[in-house]
Scaffold this active site. Structure first.
Site, PDB file in Angstrom:
ATOM      1  N   CYS A  85       0.850  -1.182   0.000  1.00 45.55           N
ATOM      2  CA  CYS A  85       0.000   0.000   0.000  1.00 45.55           C
ATOM      3  C   CYS A  85       0.893   1.243   0.000  1.00 45.55           C
ATOM      4  O   CYS A  85       1.794   1.373   0.831  1.00 45.55           O
ATOM      5  CB  CYS A  85      -0.880  -0.023   1.245  1.00 45.55           C
ATOM      6  SG  CYS A  85      -1.639   1.538   1.665  1.00 45.55           S
ATOM      7  N   GLU A  86       0.651   2.141  -0.939  1.00 49.14           N
ATOM      8  CA  GLU A  86       1.492   3.331  -1.034  1.00 49.14           C
ATOM      9  C   GLU A  86       1.224   4.324   0.098  1.00 49.14           C
ATOM     10  O   GLU A  86       2.015   5.230   0.311  1.00 49.14           O
ATOM     11  CB  GLU A  86       1.309   4.016  -2.386  1.00 49.14           C
ATOM     12  CG  GLU A  86      -0.022   4.663  -2.613  1.00 49.14           C
ATOM     13  CD  GLU A  86      -0.141   5.289  -3.985  1.00 49.14           C
ATOM     14  OE1 GLU A  86      -0.834   6.311  -4.087  1.00 49.14           O
ATOM     15  OE2 GLU A  86       0.439   4.768  -4.963  1.00 49.14           O
ATOM     16  N   HIS A  87       0.142   4.157   0.817  1.00 51.64           N
ATOM     17  CA  HIS A  87      -0.177   5.085   1.904  1.00 51.64           C
ATOM     18  C   HIS A  87       0.519   4.724   3.217  1.00 51.64           C
ATOM     19  O   HIS A  87       0.837   5.613   4.008  1.00 51.64           O
ATOM     20  CB  HIS A  87      -1.687   5.136   2.144  1.00 51.64           C
ATOM     21  CG  HIS A  87      -2.444   5.595   0.940  1.00 51.64           C
ATOM     22  ND1 HIS A  87      -3.644   5.037   0.545  1.00 51.64           N
ATOM     23  CD2 HIS A  87      -2.159   6.546   0.021  1.00 51.64           C
ATOM     24  CE1 HIS A  87      -4.070   5.640  -0.544  1.00 51.64           C
ATOM     25  NE2 HIS A  87      -3.181   6.546  -0.893  1.00 51.64           N
ATOM     26  N   HIS A  88       0.722   3.421   3.470  1.00 53.29           N
ATOM     27  CA  HIS A  88       1.299   2.992   4.747  1.00 53.29           C
ATOM     28  C   HIS A  88       2.512   2.075   4.595  1.00 53.29           C
ATOM     29  O   HIS A  88       3.116   1.679   5.581  1.00 53.29           O
ATOM     30  CB  HIS A  88       0.236   2.257   5.577  1.00 53.29           C
ATOM     31  CG  HIS A  88      -1.005   3.067   5.773  1.00 53.29           C
ATOM     32  ND1 HIS A  88      -2.139   2.879   5.004  1.00 53.29           N
ATOM     33  CD2 HIS A  88      -1.280   4.089   6.616  1.00 53.29           C
ATOM     34  CE1 HIS A  88      -3.067   3.739   5.376  1.00 53.29           C
ATOM     35  NE2 HIS A  88      -2.578   4.493   6.352  1.00 53.29           N
ATOM     36  N   GLN A 126      -5.015  -0.589  -4.726  1.00 55.28           N
ATOM     37  CA  GLN A 126      -5.706  -1.655  -5.449  1.00 55.28           C
ATOM     38  C   GLN A 126      -6.491  -1.124  -6.643  1.00 55.28           C
ATOM     39  O   GLN A 126      -6.511  -1.756  -7.705  1.00 55.28           O
ATOM     40  CB  GLN A 126      -6.635  -2.399  -4.490  1.00 55.28           C
ATOM     41  CG  GLN A 126      -7.370  -3.550  -5.139  1.00 55.28           C
ATOM     42  CD  GLN A 126      -8.220  -4.312  -4.164  1.00 55.28           C
ATOM     43  OE1 GLN A 126      -7.989  -4.278  -2.965  1.00 55.28           O
ATOM     44  NE2 GLN A 126      -9.224  -5.016  -4.661  1.00 55.28           N
ATOM     45  N   HIS A 154      -5.993  -6.076   2.936  1.00 56.41           N
ATOM     46  CA  HIS A 154      -5.047  -4.997   3.185  1.00 56.41           C
ATOM     47  C   HIS A 154      -4.644  -4.987   4.650  1.00 56.41           C
ATOM     48  O   HIS A 154      -5.495  -4.823   5.528  1.00 56.41           O
ATOM     49  CB  HIS A 154      -5.685  -3.645   2.835  1.00 56.41           C
ATOM     50  CG  HIS A 154      -6.009  -3.500   1.386  1.00 56.41           C
ATOM     51  ND1 HIS A 154      -5.324  -2.630   0.567  1.00 56.41           N
ATOM     52  CD2 HIS A 154      -6.932  -4.117   0.594  1.00 56.41           C
ATOM     53  CE1 HIS A 154      -5.825  -2.709  -0.662  1.00 56.41           C
ATOM     54  NE2 HIS A 154      -6.793  -3.600  -0.665  1.00 56.41           N
ATOM     55  N   CYS A 156      -3.160  -2.677   6.121  1.00 54.99           N
ATOM     56  CA  CYS A 156      -3.432  -1.345   6.680  1.00 54.99           C
ATOM     57  C   CYS A 156      -4.853  -1.271   7.228  1.00 54.99           C
ATOM     58  O   CYS A 156      -5.135  -0.437   8.101  1.00 54.99           O
ATOM     59  CB  CYS A 156      -3.162  -0.241   5.660  1.00 54.99           C
ATOM     60  SG  CYS A 156      -4.117  -0.377   4.144  1.00 54.99           S
TER      61      CYS A 156
END
Length: 194
Positions: A85-88, A126, A154, A156
């Site tokens: 995940c590019e956010h976490h 995703q 996920h 996250c």
């Protein structure tokens, strides 16, 4: 040779950052169990993001495009993938199913899995992963229609934030003939079958 040198230098730089992160978390990086953790973590992250390096999806696809006179739907389902995940920068993983209706050409089945890997092995979301796979297959084949369905879990969502361990996310993207609801439904019915 230069490529190996560049890879080793990059991995060593990533390892130095991991060592600093571990220290910032309050751990002793000289503790026996952590001595090699920075370099192991760096190697794992570098390998898991190899979608940034190497062949692009269209080059992969072009290696196995064949003439095909039929026009029925072709499906490869449950292509397993792992991504971050590019956010976490936490893992998400699941399965992708790809369907297409040929327009005189078909693609080698393993190339579809390789296309999934190119996009999954990057920092990703995703929704974009699903769309990128669909676009790459559509562009490679000039098919009458392409559809991609992705189901993923996920970390996250499971281990931080809302902490919902049983959540599953489903995304889809489609082109051409799959704009017709009955064609999408046929694909969905076929991938539901065991």
């Amino acid at each position: 040779m230069n490529n190996i040198k560049d890879t080793n230098e990059t991995v060593e730089k990533i390892a130095a950052h991991f060592e600093e992160i571990i220290k910032l978390l309050g751990e002793d990086t000289q503790r026996e169990g952590l001595l090699k953790t920075p370099i192991r973590a760096a190697k794992a992250l570098y390998k898991s993001t190899k979608g940034y390096r190497g062949e692009d999806a269209l080059t992969i696809a072009q290696k196995a495009i064949f003439e095909h006179a039929g026009s029925n739907m072709i499906i490869v389902k449950d292509i397993e993938f792992y991504s971050f995940c590019e956010h976490h920068i936490l893992p998400f993983f699941g399965r992708v199913s790809i369907g297409y209706i040929p327009n005189g050409k078909m693609i080698g089945l393993s190339k579809l899995a390789r296309i999934v890997n190119v996009f999954a092995q990057r920092l990703q979301v995703q929704e974009r992963l699903t769309a990128e796979v669909c676009q790459a297959v559509a562009k490679s084949l000039d098919a009458k229609g392409v559809i991609v369905a992705c189901n993923a879990q996920h970390l996250c969502m499971k281990m931080r934030g809302v902490e919902k361990p049983h959540s599953l996310t489903t995304t889809s993207d489609f082109t051409g003939a799959f704009n017709r609801p009955e064609t999408r439904e046929e694909f969905m019915n076929l991938i539901r079958r065991g």
